[in-house]
Design a protein around this motif. Structure first.
Motif, PDB file in Angstrom:
ATOM      1  N   TRP A 277       0.859  -1.186   0.000  1.00  0.00           N
ATOM      2  CA  TRP A 277       0.000   0.000   0.000  1.00  0.00           C
ATOM      3  C   TRP A 277       0.898   1.239   0.000  1.00  0.00           C
ATOM      4  N   ILE A 278       0.667   2.110  -0.949  1.00  0.00           N
ATOM      5  CA  ILE A 278       1.454   3.338  -1.098  1.00  0.00           C
ATOM      6  C   ILE A 278       0.537   4.540  -0.894  1.00  0.00           C
ATOM      7  N   GLY A 279       0.961   5.450  -0.035  1.00  0.00           N
ATOM      8  CA  GLY A 279       0.216   6.685   0.192  1.00  0.00           C
ATOM      9  C   GLY A 279       0.966   7.876  -0.384  1.00  0.00           C
ATOM     10  N   THR A 280       0.219   8.783  -0.965  1.00  0.00           N
ATOM     11  CA  THR A 280       0.799  10.024  -1.483  1.00  0.00           C
ATOM     12  C   THR A 280       0.469  11.163  -0.519  1.00  0.00           C
ATOM     13  N   VAL A 281       1.485  11.936  -0.170  1.00  0.00           N
ATOM     14  CA  VAL A 281       1.365  13.008   0.825  1.00  0.00           C
ATOM     15  C   VAL A 281       1.675  14.341   0.140  1.00  0.00           C
ATOM     16  N   PRO A 282       0.800  15.359   0.287  1.00  0.00           N
ATOM     17  CA  PRO A 282       1.007  16.638  -0.395  1.00  0.00           C
ATOM     18  C   PRO A 282       2.033  17.546   0.295  1.00  0.00           C
ATOM     19  N   ILE A 283       3.285  17.138   0.219  1.00  0.00           N
ATOM     20  CA  ILE A 283       4.400  17.963   0.683  1.00  0.00           C
ATOM     21  C   ILE A 283       5.630  17.538  -0.104  1.00  0.00           C
ATOM     22  N   GLY A 284       6.466  18.507  -0.439  1.00  0.00           N
ATOM     23  CA  GLY A 284       7.658  18.191  -1.221  1.00  0.00           C
ATOM     24  C   GLY A 284       8.758  19.198  -0.979  1.00  0.00           C
ATOM     25  N   TYR A 285       9.758  19.150  -1.854  1.00  0.00           N
ATOM     26  CA  TYR A 285      10.914  20.017  -1.602  1.00  0.00           C
ATOM     27  C   TYR A 285      10.606  21.491  -1.789  1.00  0.00           C
ATOM     28  N   ALA A 286       9.533  21.831  -2.512  1.00  0.00           N
ATOM     29  CA  ALA A 286       9.132  23.236  -2.601  1.00  0.00           C
ATOM     30  C   ALA A 286       8.539  23.740  -1.296  1.00  0.00           C
ATOM     31  N   ASP A 287       8.190  22.817  -0.416  1.00  0.00           N
ATOM     32  CA  ASP A 287       7.696  23.177   0.915  1.00  0.00           C
ATOM     33  C   ASP A 287       8.813  23.196   1.949  1.00  0.00           C
ATOM     34  N   GLY A 288      10.005  22.789   1.521  1.00  0.00           N
ATOM     35  CA  GLY A 288      11.121  22.709   2.449  1.00  0.00           C
ATOM     36  C   GLY A 288      11.386  21.305   2.963  1.00  0.00           C
ATOM     37  N   TRP A 289      10.607  20.332   2.468  1.00  0.00           N
ATOM     38  CA  TRP A 289      10.851  18.927   2.836  1.00  0.00           C
ATOM     39  C   TRP A 289      11.828  18.372   1.802  1.00  0.00           C
ATOM     40  N   LEU A 290      13.067  18.239   2.188  1.00  0.00           N
ATOM     41  CA  LEU A 290      14.171  18.089   1.262  1.00  0.00           C
ATOM     42  C   LEU A 290      14.095  16.813   0.421  1.00  0.00           C
ATOM     43  N   ARG A 291      14.580  16.919  -0.787  1.00  0.00           N
ATOM     44  CA  ARG A 291      14.583  15.787  -1.715  1.00  0.00           C
ATOM     45  C   ARG A 291      15.357  14.604  -1.150  1.00  0.00           C
ATOM     46  N   ARG A 292      16.363  14.914  -0.340  1.00  0.00           N
ATOM     47  CA  ARG A 292      17.207  13.852   0.212  1.00  0.00           C
ATOM     48  C   ARG A 292      16.508  13.047   1.313  1.00  0.00           C
ATOM     49  N   MET A 293      15.252  13.377   1.638  1.00  0.00           N
ATOM     50  CA  MET A 293      14.553  12.665   2.704  1.00  0.00           C
ATOM     51  C   MET A 293      14.038  11.299   2.269  1.00  0.00           C
ATOM     52  N   GLN A 294      14.244  10.923   1.003  1.00  0.00           N
ATOM     53  CA  GLN A 294      13.890   9.571   0.582  1.00  0.00           C
ATOM     54  C   GLN A 294      14.554   8.558   1.515  1.00  0.00           C
ATOM     55  N   GLY A 295      13.770   7.598   1.980  1.00  0.00           N
ATOM     56  CA  GLY A 295      14.288   6.581   2.893  1.00  0.00           C
ATOM     57  C   GLY A 295      14.041   6.895   4.355  1.00  0.00           C
ATOM     58  N   PHE A 296      13.701   8.145   4.658  1.00  0.00           N
ATOM     59  CA  PHE A 296      13.371   8.527   6.030  1.00  0.00           C
ATOM     60  C   PHE A 296      11.976   8.028   6.368  1.00  0.00           C
ATOM     61  N   LYS A 297      11.563   8.202   7.612  1.00  0.00           N
ATOM     62  CA  LYS A 297      10.265   7.694   8.050  1.00  0.00           C
ATOM     63  C   LYS A 297       9.398   8.819   8.619  1.00  0.00           C
ATOM     64  N   VAL A 298       8.108   8.706   8.382  1.00  0.00           N
ATOM     65  CA  VAL A 298       7.108   9.595   8.964  1.00  0.00           C
ATOM     66  C   VAL A 298       6.135   8.712   9.745  1.00  0.00           C
ATOM     67  N   LEU A 299       5.186   9.339  10.432  1.00  0.00           N
ATOM     68  CA  LEU A 299       4.248   8.591  11.264  1.00  0.00           C
ATOM     69  C   LEU A 299       2.831   8.642  10.690  1.00  0.00           C
ATOM     70  N   VAL A 300       2.210   7.482  10.623  1.00  0.00           N
ATOM     71  CA  VAL A 300       0.794   7.366  10.257  1.00  0.00           C
ATOM     72  C   VAL A 300       0.151   6.415  11.259  1.00  0.00           C
ATOM     73  N   ASP A 301      -0.808   6.928  12.006  1.00  0.00           N
ATOM     74  CA  ASP A 301      -1.505   6.105  12.998  1.00  0.00           C
ATOM     75  C   ASP A 301      -0.517   5.445  13.967  1.00  0.00           C
ATOM     76  N   GLY A 302       0.543   6.183  14.281  1.00  0.00           N
ATOM     77  CA  GLY A 302       1.545   5.676  15.206  1.00  0.00           C
ATOM     78  C   GLY A 302       2.569   4.752  14.591  1.00  0.00           C
ATOM     79  N   HIS A 303       2.431   4.428  13.307  1.00  0.00           N
ATOM     80  CA  HIS A 303       3.371   3.534  12.629  1.00  0.00           C
ATOM     81  C   HIS A 303       4.420   4.363  11.877  1.00  0.00           C
ATOM     82  N   TYR A 304       5.670   3.923  11.960  1.00  0.00           N
ATOM     83  CA  TYR A 304       6.720   4.545  11.163  1.00  0.00           C
ATOM     84  C   TYR A 304       6.613   4.042   9.729  1.00  0.00           C
ATOM     85  N   CYS A 305       6.487   4.966   8.796  1.00  0.00           N
ATOM     86  CA  CYS A 305       6.284   4.623   7.394  1.00  0.00           C
ATOM     87  C   CYS A 305       7.411   5.229   6.560  1.00  0.00           C
ATOM     88  N   GLU A 306       8.042   4.409   5.768  1.00  0.00           N
ATOM     89  CA  GLU A 306       9.197   4.855   4.979  1.00  0.00           C
ATOM     90  C   GLU A 306       8.770   5.711   3.786  1.00  0.00           C
TER      91      GLU A 306
END
Length: 372
Positions: A277-306
């Motif tokens: 399952w792949i989710g698309t999130v409306p934030i990118g490097y034009a928002d300051g979320w750097l392109r190099r963040m590929q591979g990092f993790k964010v949180l969804v429902d308490g789960h770390y998601c790559e």
């Protein structure tokens, strides 16, 4: 133009956290010391005016900014406190600063010569803080001879200049090795010895010095990164708990199931290892979320998601543990169900500092403010 109001990608700023950080610092100050809130760079990305208002309520006696426009924005919003512009500016701006009671940093003798003529013609007096370069190598006077020359010049023109302060900036007050910090402090005190009549403010302490070098002296603290709840050096414990003020959240704008081997994103840099399952999130490097963040993790429902695939200009994709509904919250910085991603975590992954992460958040990321 109002931007970002119809996109649920938001920086949530806890103004109460900022107040608590300031109040805890003020408790550590000596009776004669004042705290100036450093609100440059749109308050390190947190929002200039709301943060300045919160800082003043918490006990800040003045503000430090980097450029004149930031000082003017505070004046236009009704702030009548002292505002020090930490950066140097051309002499042509001297009258504007004087007219708006903006305190000017001076680190060049030629500035005074040119500014004196303009101030005299305009019948204005400029509040001045002298910058000393004790080892930062950025701005300021370096020798006793230079300092004496500057002091004499301002004494000769009391109708145009008021000597209100003197300061330096430490290059490594956040380092566990105190050697260079102590060299700078010694140099500052040596330069200070040529002044017979001290100005109202003598200041050396940035956040790091105020936290870990309380004996550095001065009667004013420039409280910057720590005001926002961020540790200048995450490897050293602070004398009191810092409460992070900023959370960064977005939502799932699209959710789809991909089959094993399908490619995700520009350059096909990620291929699904299995049906995912792949989710698309409306934030990118034009928002300051750097392109190099590929591979990092964010949180969804308490789960770390790559983060999978390259971060795009306006969107990014994440791998979900299961299908989630559209508009499910995604936490990029902050807590969710007991787990947390900090600005320091983001900075460590991006191989930078958390200052850059928060300062880099673009204006189209809506700032939402909460306070009791």
């Amino acid at each position: 133009m109002i931007i970002g109001k119809h996109r649920n990608t938001q920086a949530i700023i806890d103004l109460d956290a900022i107040k608590v950080n300031i109040q805890n610092e003020i408790k550590q100050l000596k009776q004669a010391q004042s705290l100036f809130a450093v609100v440059k760079a749109d308050a390190y990305g947190h929002g200039l005016l709301p943060v300045a208002e919160a800082a003043k309520k918490a006990g800040a006696k003045g503000f430090c900014v980097a450029v004149i426009d930031e000082a003017l924005a505070l004046r236009q919003a009704g702030f009548d406190d002292e505002i020090l512009v930490l950066g140097v500016n051309p002499a042509s701006t001297a009258v504007l600063m004087a007219q708006n009671k903006i305190t000017c940093t001076v680190g060049d003798y030629d500035f005074l010569i040119k500014a004196q003529l303009l101030l005299k013609e305009a019948k204005q007096k400029l509040l001045v803080h002298i910058a000393l370069d004790t080892g930062m190598g950025r701005i300021g006077f370096k020798t006793k001879a230079e300092l004496k020359q500057v002091l004499m010049f301002m004494q000769n023109y009391p109708q145009q200049f008021e000597f209100d302060g003197i300061f330096t900036h430490f290059a490594s007050a956040d380092s566990e090795d105190e050697t260079y910090y102590l060299q700078q402090l010694t140099k500052f005190n040596e330069l200070l010895s040529v002044i017979t009549k001290k100005p109202r403010y003598i200041h050396v302490a940035n956040s790091a010095a105020s936290l870990w070098h309380r004996k550095c002296g001065g009667n004013m603290i420039r409280f910057g990164i720590a005001m926002y709840g961020l540790n200048p050096n995450s490897k050293i414990n602070t004398p009191f708990e810092l409460k992070p003020a900023l959370s960064l959240v977005s939502e799932l704008a699209a959710v789809k199931k991909v089959t094993k081997g399908e490619a995700i994103g520009y350059g096909s840099t990620y291929r699904a290892k299995e049906d995912e399952w792949i989710g698309t999130v409306p934030i990118g490097y034009a928002d300051g979320w750097l392109r190099r963040m590929q591979g990092f993790k964010v949180l969804v429902d308490g789960h770390y998601c790559e983060i999978v695939g390259r971060v795009c200009m306006d969107q990014m994709m994440i791998r979900l543990p299961k299908r989630y509904d559209l508009e499910t919250r995604v936490t990029l910085i902050g807590e969710d169900h007991g787990n947390e991603v900090t600005a320091q975590d983001v900075a460590d992954y991006a191989q930078t500092i958390h200052y850059e992460i928060t300062c880099g958040l673009a204006p189209r990321v809506t700032r939402l403010y909460k306070s009791k």
